[in-house]
Design a protein around this motif. Structure first.
Motif, PDB file in Angstrom:
ATOM      1  N   ARG A   8      85.147  97.722 -28.821  1.00 53.68           N
ATOM      2  CA  ARG A   8      84.611  98.923 -28.175  1.00 53.68           C
ATOM      3  C   ARG A   8      84.069  98.595 -26.801  1.00 53.68           C
ATOM      4  NH1 ARG A   8      80.497 100.435 -26.017  1.00 53.68           N
ATOM      5  NH2 ARG A   8      79.570  98.456 -26.649  1.00 53.68           N
ATOM      6  N   ARG A   9      84.503  99.331 -25.818  1.00 54.58           N
ATOM      7  CA  ARG A   9      83.962  99.188 -24.468  1.00 54.58           C
ATOM      8  C   ARG A   9      83.513 100.556 -23.978  1.00 54.58           C
ATOM      9  NH1 ARG A   9      84.245  94.807 -25.478  1.00 54.58           N
ATOM     10  NH2 ARG A   9      82.065  95.377 -25.597  1.00 54.58           N
ATOM     11  N   ARG A  12      84.879 105.032 -18.857  1.00 52.32           N
ATOM     12  CA  ARG A  12      84.336 105.899 -17.796  1.00 52.32           C
ATOM     13  C   ARG A  12      85.410 106.712 -17.083  1.00 52.32           C
ATOM     14  NH1 ARG A  12      81.400 101.041 -17.865  1.00 52.32           N
ATOM     15  NH2 ARG A  12      79.149 101.321 -18.151  1.00 52.32           N
ATOM     16  N   TYR A  63      75.757 108.711 -11.959  1.00 53.79           N
ATOM     17  CA  TYR A  63      77.006 108.532 -12.705  1.00 53.79           C
ATOM     18  C   TYR A  63      77.705 109.877 -12.936  1.00 53.79           C
ATOM     19  CZ  TYR A  63      75.174 103.867 -13.367  1.00 53.79           C
ATOM     20  OH  TYR A  63      74.682 102.609 -13.144  1.00 53.79           O
ATOM     21  N   ILE A  66      81.509 110.494 -13.769  1.00 51.64           N
ATOM     22  CA  ILE A  66      81.975 110.265 -15.150  1.00 51.64           C
ATOM     23  C   ILE A  66      81.874 111.575 -15.941  1.00 51.64           C
ATOM     24  CG2 ILE A  66      81.569 108.963 -17.287  1.00 51.64           C
ATOM     25  CD1 ILE A  66      80.206 106.784 -15.554  1.00 51.64           C
ATOM     26  N   VAL A 112      81.131 106.786 -23.152  1.00 55.88           N
ATOM     27  CA  VAL A 112      80.068 105.967 -22.553  1.00 55.88           C
ATOM     28  C   VAL A 112      78.726 106.641 -22.803  1.00 55.88           C
ATOM     29  CG1 VAL A 112      80.358 107.006 -20.241  1.00 55.88           C
ATOM     30  CG2 VAL A 112      79.239 104.783 -20.471  1.00 55.88           C
ATOM     31  N   LEU A 114      75.279 107.509 -21.535  1.00 54.55           N
ATOM     32  CA  LEU A 114      74.678 107.679 -20.214  1.00 54.55           C
ATOM     33  C   LEU A 114      73.169 107.855 -20.353  1.00 54.55           C
ATOM     34  CD1 LEU A 114      77.351 110.069 -18.634  1.00 54.55           C
ATOM     35  CD2 LEU A 114      77.067 107.605 -18.218  1.00 54.55           C
ATOM     36  N   GLY A 115      72.448 106.884 -19.797  1.00 55.35           N
ATOM     37  CA  GLY A 115      70.989 106.913 -19.889  1.00 55.35           C
ATOM     38  C   GLY A 115      70.305 107.124 -18.550  1.00 55.35           C
ATOM     39  N   SER A 152      84.660  92.056 -21.893  1.00 58.77           N
ATOM     40  CA  SER A 152      83.221  91.967 -21.668  1.00 58.77           C
ATOM     41  C   SER A 152      82.693  90.685 -22.286  1.00 58.77           C
ATOM     42  CB  SER A 152      82.525  93.189 -22.270  1.00 58.77           C
ATOM     43  OG  SER A 152      81.166  93.198 -21.905  1.00 58.77           O
ATOM     44  N   ARG A 154      79.271  88.564 -24.037  1.00 59.10           N
ATOM     45  CA  ARG A 154      77.953  88.633 -24.665  1.00 59.10           C
ATOM     46  C   ARG A 154      77.375  87.227 -24.709  1.00 59.10           C
ATOM     47  NH1 ARG A 154      78.882  93.356 -23.852  1.00 59.10           N
ATOM     48  NH2 ARG A 154      78.525  95.080 -25.301  1.00 59.10           N
TER      49      ARG A 154
HETATM   50  C1  LIG Z   1      70.521 102.946 -23.302  1.00 62.36           C
HETATM   51  C2  LIG Z   1      71.802 102.820 -22.506  1.00 62.36           C
HETATM   52  C3  LIG Z   1      71.934 103.476 -21.303  1.00 62.36           C
HETATM   53  C4  LIG Z   1      73.122 103.397 -20.569  1.00 62.36           C
HETATM   54  N1  LIG Z   1      73.240 104.126 -19.423  1.00 62.36           N
HETATM   55  C5  LIG Z   1      74.396 104.084 -18.722  1.00 62.36           C
HETATM   56  C6  LIG Z   1      74.557 104.905 -17.570  1.00 62.36           C
HETATM   57  O1  LIG Z   1      73.681 105.678 -17.192  1.00 62.36           O
HETATM   58  N2  LIG Z   1      75.728 104.816 -16.892  1.00 62.36           N
HETATM   59  C7  LIG Z   1      76.756 103.999 -17.307  1.00 62.36           C
HETATM   60  O2  LIG Z   1      77.802 103.981 -16.649  1.00 62.36           O
HETATM   61  N3  LIG Z   1      76.630 103.226 -18.415  1.00 62.36           N
HETATM   62  C8  LIG Z   1      75.484 103.254 -19.128  1.00 62.36           C
HETATM   63  N4  LIG Z   1      75.354 102.521 -20.279  1.00 62.36           N
HETATM   64  C9  LIG Z   1      76.478 101.663 -20.732  1.00 62.36           C
HETATM   65  C10 LIG Z   1      76.221 100.191 -20.443  1.00 62.36           C
HETATM   66  O3  LIG Z   1      76.353  99.946 -19.060  1.00 62.36           O
HETATM   67  C11 LIG Z   1      77.210  99.340 -21.248  1.00 62.36           C
HETATM   68  O4  LIG Z   1      77.057  99.596 -22.625  1.00 62.36           O
HETATM   69  C12 LIG Z   1      77.016  97.842 -21.008  1.00 62.36           C
HETATM   70  O5  LIG Z   1      77.303  97.500 -19.672  1.00 62.36           O
HETATM   71  C13 LIG Z   1      77.922  96.977 -21.912  1.00 62.36           C
HETATM   72  O6  LIG Z   1      79.290  97.343 -21.728  1.00 62.36           O
HETATM   73  P1  LIG Z   1      80.189  97.850 -22.959  1.00 62.36           P
HETATM   74  O7  LIG Z   1      79.558  99.127 -23.487  1.00 62.36           O
HETATM   75  O8  LIG Z   1      81.551  98.106 -22.375  1.00 62.36           O
HETATM   76  O9  LIG Z   1      80.207  96.781 -23.983  1.00 62.36           O
HETATM   77  C14 LIG Z   1      74.197 102.586 -21.043  1.00 62.36           C
HETATM   78  C15 LIG Z   1      74.061 101.927 -22.267  1.00 62.36           C
HETATM   79  C16 LIG Z   1      72.892 102.053 -23.009  1.00 62.36           C
HETATM   80  C17 LIG Z   1      72.799 101.379 -24.362  1.00 62.36           C
END
Ligand SMILES: Cc1cc2nc3c(=O)[nH]c(=O)nc-3n(C[C@H](O)[C@H](O)[C@H](O)COP(=O)(O)O)c2cc1C
Length: 165
Positions: A8-9, A12, A63, A66, A112, A114-115, A152, A154
């Motif tokens: 899972r990635r 966007r 963002y 997206i 994705v 978005l936080g 990705s 870890r």
């Molecule tokens: C609490 C939280 C907030 C996040 N907010 C954003 C965001 O605002 N924009 C975005 O592009 N990705 C956001 N992400 C995604 C992370 O960037 C992403 O999960 C992380 O870089 C790891 O990549 P992966 O999900 O492909 O494994 C968020 C992830 C989490 C858990």
């Protein structure tokens, strides 16, 4: 299970293809099977397909592109009327969102979490007419992926285990 978790990635970029309601219900249903303290299930969801609404939401985060690109977004809310412990409720919401992301991926869609938009949480609440008793926790943008799942990294497991007692 590990294959689904690791492949899972965050996605966007999305195809124009709409996401069927049945698929959305399966994804939200997976979220609701997350654990929660006392099984209080403190989550609520708003499905946002409207382009006009997505464009307005897009203006509230860096963002935003997206959100415009995704055919659908899901706002995840914490229903405080069901709360008994805020920390545990927030943890449950996190588990719920992860379930949704994994189910989305398992169905061949992408999403994705978005936080960043939380910095404008009050404006999001007003726009979506979120009831006073509910807290806006996150927006999930989702659809059929128009990008490959990126590679990705870890930290190594040995690196994150603090100690063994
Ligand atoms: C609490 C939280 C907030 C996040 N907010 C954003 C965001 O605002 N924009 C975005 O592009 N990705 C956001 N992400 C995604 C992370 O960037 C992403 O999960 C992380 O870089 C790891 O990549 P992966 O999900 O492909 O494994 C968020 C992830 C989490 C858990």
């Amino acid at each position: 299970m590990l294959e689904i978790i690791k492949s899972r990635r965050s996605i966007r970029c999305f195809k124009k293809q709409a996401v069927e309601s049945t698929v959305l219900h399966t994804i939200i249903g997976a979220g609701t099977w997350a654990p929660s303290g006392l099984n209080n299930q403190p989550w609520k969801f708003i499905i946002i397909r409207s382009r006009d609404m997505r464009e307005k939401l897009a203006g509230l985060t860096k963002y935003g592109s997206i959100i415009c690109d995704a055919p659908v977004c899901i706002a995840v809310l914490l229903d405080s009327s069901l709360s008994y412990d805020h920390t545990k409720d927030v943890q449950a919401i996190g588990a719920c969102i992860q379930n949704m992301l994994l189910q989305t991926h398992a169905l061949g869609l992408g999403a994705v979490w978005l936080g960043e938009i939380l910095r404008n949480g009050a404006a999001v609440r007003a726009l979506l007419k979120v009831p006073d008793t509910m807290e806006f926790m996150a927006l999930i943008a989702l659809g059929y992926p128009a990008e490959e799942n990126a590679v990705s990294e870890r930290k190594k497991t040995e690196e994150v285990i603090l100690c063994e007692l």
